[in-house]
Design an enzyme around this catalytic site. Sequence first.
Site, PDB file in Angstrom:
ATOM      1  N   ASN A 175     -19.031   1.910   6.014  1.00 43.37           N
ATOM      2  CA  ASN A 175     -19.354   3.281   6.430  1.00 43.37           C
ATOM      3  C   ASN A 175     -19.866   4.061   5.235  1.00 43.37           C
ATOM      4  O   ASN A 175     -19.895   3.550   4.115  1.00 43.37           O
ATOM      5  CB  ASN A 175     -18.131   3.936   7.071  1.00 43.37           C
ATOM      6  CG  ASN A 175     -16.960   3.987   6.108  1.00 43.37           C
ATOM      7  OD1 ASN A 175     -17.023   4.647   5.071  1.00 43.37           O
ATOM      8  ND2 ASN A 175     -15.899   3.257   6.427  1.00 43.37           N
TER       9      ASN A 175
ATOM     10  N   PRO B 111      -5.108  -3.920   9.249  1.00 40.01           N
ATOM     11  CA  PRO B 111      -3.840  -3.191   9.158  1.00 40.01           C
ATOM     12  C   PRO B 111      -4.118  -1.709   8.918  1.00 40.01           C
ATOM     13  O   PRO B 111      -5.109  -1.361   8.279  1.00 40.01           O
ATOM     14  CB  PRO B 111      -3.159  -3.820   7.934  1.00 40.01           C
ATOM     15  CG  PRO B 111      -4.246  -4.481   7.166  1.00 40.01           C
ATOM     16  CD  PRO B 111      -5.296  -4.869   8.157  1.00 40.01           C
ATOM     17  N   ASP B 112      -3.260  -0.854   9.447  1.00 41.08           N
ATOM     18  CA  ASP B 112      -3.379   0.574   9.166  1.00 41.08           C
ATOM     19  C   ASP B 112      -2.548   0.849   7.907  1.00 41.08           C
ATOM     20  O   ASP B 112      -1.319   0.794   7.934  1.00 41.08           O
ATOM     21  CB  ASP B 112      -2.874   1.392  10.362  1.00 41.08           C
ATOM     22  CG  ASP B 112      -3.191   2.862  10.187  1.00 41.08           C
ATOM     23  OD1 ASP B 112      -2.919   3.408   9.096  1.00 41.08           O
ATOM     24  OD2 ASP B 112      -3.731   3.464  11.135  1.00 41.08           O
ATOM     25  N   ILE B 113      -3.236   1.105   6.815  1.00 40.72           N
ATOM     26  CA  ILE B 113      -2.561   1.211   5.512  1.00 40.72           C
ATOM     27  C   ILE B 113      -1.655   2.440   5.474  1.00 40.72           C
ATOM     28  O   ILE B 113      -0.515   2.375   5.006  1.00 40.72           O
ATOM     29  CB  ILE B 113      -3.622   1.261   4.384  1.00 40.72           C
ATOM     30  CG1 ILE B 113      -4.476  -0.014   4.451  1.00 40.72           C
ATOM     31  CG2 ILE B 113      -2.967   1.434   3.021  1.00 40.72           C
ATOM     32  CD1 ILE B 113      -5.726   0.000   3.609  1.00 40.72           C
TER      33      ILE B 113
ATOM     34  N   PHE C 250      -5.673  11.571   5.783  1.00 38.21           N
ATOM     35  CA  PHE C 250      -6.799  12.378   6.226  1.00 38.21           C
ATOM     36  C   PHE C 250      -7.075  12.004   7.673  1.00 38.21           C
ATOM     37  O   PHE C 250      -6.715  10.899   8.095  1.00 38.21           O
ATOM     38  CB  PHE C 250      -8.047  12.077   5.387  1.00 38.21           C
ATOM     39  CG  PHE C 250      -8.201  13.001   4.221  1.00 38.21           C
ATOM     40  CD1 PHE C 250      -7.423  12.840   3.094  1.00 38.21           C
ATOM     41  CD2 PHE C 250      -9.116  14.046   4.258  1.00 38.21           C
ATOM     42  CE1 PHE C 250      -7.546  13.698   2.008  1.00 38.21           C
ATOM     43  CE2 PHE C 250      -9.251  14.909   3.185  1.00 38.21           C
ATOM     44  CZ  PHE C 250      -8.473  14.748   2.060  1.00 38.21           C
TER      45      PHE C 250
ATOM     46  N   LYS D 129       1.077   7.841  13.183  1.00 33.29           N
ATOM     47  CA  LYS D 129       1.116   7.080  11.929  1.00 33.29           C
ATOM     48  C   LYS D 129       2.422   7.319  11.176  1.00 33.29           C
ATOM     49  O   LYS D 129       2.842   6.480  10.381  1.00 33.29           O
ATOM     50  CB  LYS D 129      -0.076   7.436  11.054  1.00 33.29           C
ATOM     51  CG  LYS D 129      -1.414   7.019  11.695  1.00 33.29           C
ATOM     52  CD  LYS D 129      -2.574   7.205  10.765  1.00 33.29           C
ATOM     53  CE  LYS D 129      -3.882   6.948  11.479  1.00 33.29           C
ATOM     54  NZ  LYS D 129      -4.685   5.900  10.853  1.00 33.29           N
TER      55      LYS D 129
HETATM   56  N1  CTP Z   1      -6.276   4.670   7.487  1.00 29.61           N
HETATM   57  C1  CTP Z   1      -5.676   3.609   6.858  1.00 29.61           C
HETATM   58  N2  CTP Z   1      -5.898   2.334   7.293  1.00 29.61           N
HETATM   59  C2  CTP Z   1      -6.699   2.113   8.346  1.00 29.61           C
HETATM   60  C3  CTP Z   1      -7.316   3.186   9.018  1.00 29.61           C
HETATM   61  C4  CTP Z   1      -7.083   4.458   8.566  1.00 29.61           C
HETATM   62  O1  CTP Z   1      -4.953   3.819   5.877  1.00 29.61           O
HETATM   63  N3  CTP Z   1      -6.888   0.869   8.749  1.00 29.61           N
HETATM   64  C5  CTP Z   1      -5.971   6.020   7.037  1.00 29.61           C
HETATM   65  C6  CTP Z   1      -7.130   6.761   6.401  1.00 29.61           C
HETATM   66  O2  CTP Z   1      -7.158   6.571   5.010  1.00 29.61           O
HETATM   67  C7  CTP Z   1      -6.797   8.208   6.764  1.00 29.61           C
HETATM   68  C8  CTP Z   1      -6.080   8.096   8.086  1.00 29.61           C
HETATM   69  O3  CTP Z   1      -5.607   6.754   8.153  1.00 29.61           O
HETATM   70  O4  CTP Z   1      -5.881   8.763   5.847  1.00 29.61           O
HETATM   71  C9  CTP Z   1      -6.903   8.390   9.293  1.00 29.61           C
HETATM   72  O5  CTP Z   1      -8.100   7.664   9.268  1.00 29.61           O
HETATM   73  P1  CTP Z   1      -9.177   7.894  10.397  1.00 29.61           P
HETATM   74  O6  CTP Z   1     -10.367   7.055  10.109  1.00 29.61           O
HETATM   75  O7  CTP Z   1      -9.354   9.366  10.623  1.00 29.61           O
HETATM   76  O8  CTP Z   1      -8.435   7.392  11.693  1.00 29.61           O
HETATM   77  P2  CTP Z   1      -8.194   6.015  12.337  1.00 29.61           P
HETATM   78  O9  CTP Z   1      -6.784   5.644  12.126  1.00 29.61           O
HETATM   79  O10 CTP Z   1      -9.204   5.024  11.878  1.00 29.61           O
HETATM   80  O11 CTP Z   1      -8.385   6.368  13.876  1.00 29.61           O
HETATM   81  P3  CTP Z   1      -9.733   6.609  14.728  1.00 29.61           P
HETATM   82  O12 CTP Z   1     -10.778   5.714  14.130  1.00 29.61           O
HETATM   83  O13 CTP Z   1      -9.322   6.227  16.100  1.00 29.61           O
HETATM   84  O14 CTP Z   1     -10.081   8.056  14.620  1.00 29.61           O
END
Ligand code: CTP
Length: 404
Positions: free
Chosen positions: A214, A310-312, A329, A347
Amino acid sequence: MTGIAGKHVLLIVTGGIAAYKALELTRLIQKAGGTVQPILTRAATEFVTPLSIGTLAGHAALTELFDLTREAEIGHIELSRSADLIVVAPASADFLAKMAQGHADDLASTTVLATDTEIMIAPAMNVRMWEAPATRRNVAQLRSDGVHVVGPDEGDMACGEFGPGRMAEPQAILEAITAHFDAKAARGRLKGLKAVVTSGPTREWIDPVRYISNESSGRQGTAIAKALIAEGAEVVFVTGPAKAPRPAGCRIIEVETALEMDAAVQDALPADFAVCVAAVADWRMAEAHDQKLKKTPDGTPPTLELTANPDILAGLSQGDQRPRLVIGFAAETENLEANAARKRKTKGCDWILANDVSAQSGTFGGPENSVILLTESGAEPWPSLPKSKVGHRLAARIASHFGR
Ligand code: CTP
């Protein structure tokens, strides 16, 4: 790590025989690890050429207020605010008078008037001009406005007289700049606290030559890391392949993929707080191809099978080694506050900074950010601020959260 390393200095050179010493000062700042953006007044160009100082600095020297290309790229306001310190060396009697009065009729004077960055001046002029009541008044005014003054020295002058008025030597100016940054770091409100900051995009490989990613520039994450470092925090900066120059004075871990970022963040724990700014790719290839995908003879495009990353942020918020404060964020293109509030809950982080990343907002890759801070006590909209200011404001909030 303190001193000038990683710091960006805006060096304003005004007219005077001492202007040639600005070249030496540029070299010294760079040798100490800093970067220099020179600005020359018209009079300064009679003594040094924009080409010589620009070449030395590695950044074209700027001279004109209405340089439209420059204005379109960065603008004089952003120019002044992106610096860690503005140094005016030499500062002529005329320039001191303009600064004291708030004139803004060229790029140099407009820059010092438009800034909220600290300013250091190294006056250089004839002894009688230095001792003139008007100059004394102007210098007193500038000191009371918070401007730092280095020198001038006493000695033989180019005009054949002797006395105070000679510009401080470049080495002495360098020492004053170093001392300034050291003192700032020592006053930091986040001293003794360890932070993990994620920043930039991630890159998910499809095959050896293609990837999913991105447009995140890493500017906001970098600005936050810089602000935390300036407040004395020990920062581990985990960054994807971002365009923004890396912050100085911290540990930097370069990663590419979300899996690597996740592992690096886990490795960096324990930490007192974490700020997840990275635009992590939500999906990666279920199976990355070892060889470049080839077009099929009948032209059918390949099907890319994806799997979730994974969602960090969620992992940090819900993990065994949860930092005491976890901040994320929320990048949204619609229903900003509601979506962000939901993200904070699902989260499990403490705070979320909601930002509008729709194309018309200019946030992604742009210099400014307009955020809403969501905490357990509600929503707090912040005005549109340069990304550096968002960093400082967040650092101040974190400091007060920890009772600093
Ligand atoms: N984030 C993360 N790991 C991921 C996805 C997101 O740590 N795999 C963290 C980002 O760094 C940010 C927050 O989660 O602090 C939200 O990221 P965002 O892109 O707004 O949301 P998503 O969780 O990706 O949800 P969506 O794409 O459905 O809006």
